[in-house]
Design a protein around this motif. Structure first.
Motif, PDB file in Angstrom:
ATOM      1  N   GLU A  35       0.825  -1.209   0.000  1.00 17.62           N
ATOM      2  CA  GLU A  35       0.000   0.000   0.000  1.00 17.62           C
ATOM      3  C   GLU A  35       0.863   1.264   0.000  1.00 17.62           C
ATOM      4  OE1 GLU A  35      -0.386  -2.405   2.631  1.00 17.62           O
ATOM      5  OE2 GLU A  35      -1.741  -3.491   1.324  1.00 17.62           O
ATOM      6  N   LYS A  36       1.941   1.242   0.786  1.00 17.54           N
ATOM      7  CA  LYS A  36       2.870   2.383   0.836  1.00 17.54           C
ATOM      8  C   LYS A  36       3.528   2.582  -0.529  1.00 17.54           C
ATOM      9  CE  LYS A  36       5.335   3.591   4.900  1.00 17.54           C
ATOM     10  NZ  LYS A  36       6.371   3.287   5.894  1.00 17.54           N
ATOM     11  N   CYS A  37       3.918   1.484  -1.134  1.00 19.28           N
ATOM     12  CA  CYS A  37       4.568   1.542  -2.442  1.00 19.28           C
ATOM     13  C   CYS A  37       3.581   2.013  -3.513  1.00 19.28           C
ATOM     14  CB  CYS A  37       5.144   0.173  -2.807  1.00 19.28           C
ATOM     15  SG  CYS A  37       6.458  -0.377  -1.697  1.00 19.28           S
ATOM     16  N   MET A  38       2.335   1.613  -3.390  1.00 24.05           N
ATOM     17  CA  MET A  38       1.331   2.027  -4.370  1.00 24.05           C
ATOM     18  C   MET A  38       1.070   3.533  -4.274  1.00 24.05           C
ATOM     19  SD  MET A  38      -1.258  -1.195  -4.663  1.00 24.05           S
ATOM     20  CE  MET A  38      -2.225  -0.412  -5.924  1.00 24.05           C
ATOM     21  N   LYS A  39       1.110   4.068  -3.078  1.00 25.72           N
ATOM     22  CA  LYS A  39       0.888   5.502  -2.902  1.00 25.72           C
ATOM     23  C   LYS A  39       1.988   6.309  -3.594  1.00 25.72           C
ATOM     24  CE  LYS A  39       0.011   9.114   0.416  1.00 25.72           C
ATOM     25  NZ  LYS A  39       0.184   9.618   1.742  1.00 25.72           N
ATOM     26  N   ILE A  40       3.249   5.955  -3.358  1.00 26.15           N
ATOM     27  CA  ILE A  40       4.342   6.693  -4.001  1.00 26.15           C
ATOM     28  C   ILE A  40       4.341   6.430  -5.504  1.00 26.15           C
ATOM     29  CG2 ILE A  40       6.154   4.958  -3.597  1.00 26.15           C
ATOM     30  CD1 ILE A  40       6.728   8.736  -3.377  1.00 26.15           C
ATOM     31  N   ALA A  41       4.014   5.219  -5.921  1.00 24.19           N
ATOM     32  CA  ALA A  41       3.950   4.898  -7.352  1.00 24.19           C
ATOM     33  C   ALA A  41       2.914   5.774  -8.041  1.00 24.19           C
ATOM     34  CB  ALA A  41       3.628   3.421  -7.560  1.00 24.19           C
ATOM     35  N   GLU A  42       1.765   5.942  -7.404  1.00 19.59           N
ATOM     36  CA  GLU A  42       0.711   6.777  -7.973  1.00 19.59           C
ATOM     37  C   GLU A  42       1.174   8.226  -8.116  1.00 19.59           C
ATOM     38  OE1 GLU A  42      -4.004   7.806  -7.230  1.00 19.59           O
ATOM     39  OE2 GLU A  42      -2.890   6.773  -5.660  1.00 19.59           O
ATOM     40  N   GLU A  43       1.844   8.740  -7.094  1.00 23.59           N
ATOM     41  CA  GLU A  43       2.347  10.116  -7.139  1.00 23.59           C
ATOM     42  C   GLU A  43       3.398  10.287  -8.236  1.00 23.59           C
ATOM     43  OE1 GLU A  43       3.721  10.995  -3.187  1.00 23.59           O
ATOM     44  OE2 GLU A  43       1.762  10.592  -2.306  1.00 23.59           O
ATOM     45  N   LEU A  44       4.292   9.322  -8.360  1.00 21.86           N
ATOM     46  CA  LEU A  44       5.347   9.393  -9.370  1.00 21.86           C
ATOM     47  C   LEU A  44       4.775   9.318 -10.784  1.00 21.86           C
ATOM     48  CD1 LEU A  44       7.948   7.075  -7.619  1.00 21.86           C
ATOM     49  CD2 LEU A  44       8.096   9.571  -7.835  1.00 21.86           C
ATOM     50  N   LEU A  45       3.831   8.412 -10.984  1.00 14.34           N
ATOM     51  CA  LEU A  45       3.232   8.274 -12.318  1.00 14.34           C
ATOM     52  C   LEU A  45       2.406   9.504 -12.686  1.00 14.34           C
ATOM     53  CD1 LEU A  45       2.279   4.497 -12.435  1.00 14.34           C
ATOM     54  CD2 LEU A  45       4.110   5.661 -13.683  1.00 14.34           C
ATOM     55  N   LYS A  46       1.828  10.153 -11.706  1.00 19.31           N
ATOM     56  CA  LYS A  46       1.073  11.375 -11.976  1.00 19.31           C
ATOM     57  C   LYS A  46       2.008  12.445 -12.532  1.00 19.31           C
ATOM     58  CE  LYS A  46      -1.946  14.776  -9.851  1.00 19.31           C
ATOM     59  NZ  LYS A  46      -2.544  15.294  -8.628  1.00 19.31           N
ATOM     60  N   VAL A  47       3.172  12.608 -11.926  1.00 18.43           N
ATOM     61  CA  VAL A  47       4.160  13.581 -12.419  1.00 18.43           C
ATOM     62  C   VAL A  47       4.629  13.177 -13.815  1.00 18.43           C
ATOM     63  CG1 VAL A  47       6.498  14.497 -12.066  1.00 18.43           C
ATOM     64  CG2 VAL A  47       4.915  14.308 -10.130  1.00 18.43           C
ATOM     65  N   LYS A  48       4.929  11.900 -13.995  1.00 20.83           N
ATOM     66  CA  LYS A  48       5.386  11.409 -15.296  1.00 20.83           C
ATOM     67  C   LYS A  48       4.341  11.673 -16.379  1.00 20.83           C
ATOM     68  CE  LYS A  48       6.252   7.099 -17.736  1.00 20.83           C
ATOM     69  NZ  LYS A  48       6.272   5.634 -17.623  1.00 20.83           N
ATOM     70  N   ASN A  49       3.095  11.332 -16.094  1.00 25.21           N
ATOM     71  CA  ASN A  49       2.035  11.502 -17.088  1.00 25.21           C
ATOM     72  C   ASN A  49       1.761  12.971 -17.395  1.00 25.21           C
ATOM     73  OD1 ASN A  49       1.727   8.727 -17.361  1.00 25.21           O
ATOM     74  ND2 ASN A  49       0.196   8.619 -15.750  1.00 25.21           N
ATOM     75  N   GLU A  50       1.787  13.815 -16.393  1.00 23.78           N
ATOM     76  CA  GLU A  50       1.596  15.249 -16.623  1.00 23.78           C
ATOM     77  C   GLU A  50       2.737  15.813 -17.458  1.00 23.78           C
ATOM     78  OE1 GLU A  50       1.096  17.019 -12.765  1.00 23.78           O
ATOM     79  OE2 GLU A  50      -0.929  16.206 -12.538  1.00 23.78           O
ATOM     80  N   ALA A  51       3.944  15.363 -17.180  1.00 27.46           N
ATOM     81  CA  ALA A  51       5.106  15.839 -17.940  1.00 27.46           C
ATOM     82  C   ALA A  51       5.046  15.368 -19.375  1.00 27.46           C
ATOM     83  CB  ALA A  51       6.403  15.350 -17.277  1.00 27.46           C
ATOM     84  N   GLU A  52       4.665  14.118 -19.594  1.00 24.40           N
ATOM     85  CA  GLU A  52       4.580  13.595 -20.952  1.00 24.40           C
ATOM     86  C   GLU A  52       3.536  14.322 -21.771  1.00 24.40           C
ATOM     87  OE1 GLU A  52       4.054   9.366 -20.489  1.00 24.40           O
ATOM     88  OE2 GLU A  52       6.216   9.042 -20.350  1.00 24.40           O
ATOM     89  N   CYS A  53       2.478  14.761 -21.140  1.00 28.69           N
ATOM     90  CA  CYS A  53       1.435  15.523 -21.853  1.00 28.69           C
ATOM     91  C   CYS A  53       1.964  16.859 -22.333  1.00 28.69           C
ATOM     92  CB  CYS A  53       0.229  15.742 -20.943  1.00 28.69           C
ATOM     93  SG  CYS A  53      -0.740  14.250 -20.681  1.00 28.69           S
ATOM     94  N   THR A  54       2.840  17.476 -21.556  1.00 28.82           N
ATOM     95  CA  THR A  54       3.385  18.770 -21.949  1.00 28.82           C
ATOM     96  C   THR A  54       4.583  18.642 -22.881  1.00 28.82           C
ATOM     97  OG1 THR A  54       4.752  18.937 -19.968  1.00 28.82           O
ATOM     98  CG2 THR A  54       2.554  19.914 -19.867  1.00 28.82           C
ATOM     99  N   ILE A  55       5.271  17.482 -22.834  1.00 27.10           N
ATOM    100  CA  ILE A  55       6.432  17.261 -23.711  1.00 27.10           C
ATOM    101  C   ILE A  55       5.953  17.031 -25.148  1.00 27.10           C
ATOM    102  CG2 ILE A  55       8.342  15.702 -24.261  1.00 27.10           C
ATOM    103  CD1 ILE A  55       8.704  15.302 -21.232  1.00 27.10           C
ATOM    104  N   ASN A  56       4.888  16.276 -25.301  1.00 28.32           N
ATOM    105  CA  ASN A  56       4.403  15.917 -26.644  1.00 28.32           C
ATOM    106  C   ASN A  56       3.812  17.080 -27.357  1.00 28.32           C
ATOM    107  OD1 ASN A  56       5.213  13.281 -26.335  1.00 28.32           O
ATOM    108  ND2 ASN A  56       3.290  12.666 -25.413  1.00 28.32           N
TER     109      ASN A  56
END
Length: 87
Positions: free
Chosen positions: A66-87
């Protein structure tokens, strides 16, 4: 957000995460491994499992998924937001 800035943001988040209570400066090697895993995974649960395995390998302690899923979700949110602005 460009890729370099995204990586710096992700690395900062990972380095400040202290899942085992050893102090945020205790996880330098793991932070780099987790950053690589973020680039390889697009889903929360597979990333969380990789994060869990990285820390377990280094410290021989299992972080609750559960702890790992929380940080994973936060990290993927940053990654996905960044990829949207990079493209």
């Amino acid at each position: 957000m460009n890729t370099q800035k995204m990586n710096m943001t992700l690395l900062d988040m990972i380095q400040h995460w202290d899942p085992l209570g050893y102090g945020s400066d205790a996880y330098e090697t793991e932070a780099v491994d987790v950053l690589q895993a973020v680039h390889e995974c697009d889903a929360i649960k597979p990333l969380a499992r990789k994060i869990q395995a990285i820390y377990e390998f280094s410290f021989e302690e299992v972080i609750p998924l559960e702890k790992c899923m929380k940080i994973a979700e936060e990290l993927l949110k940053v990654k996905n937001e960044a990829e949207c602005t990079i493209n």
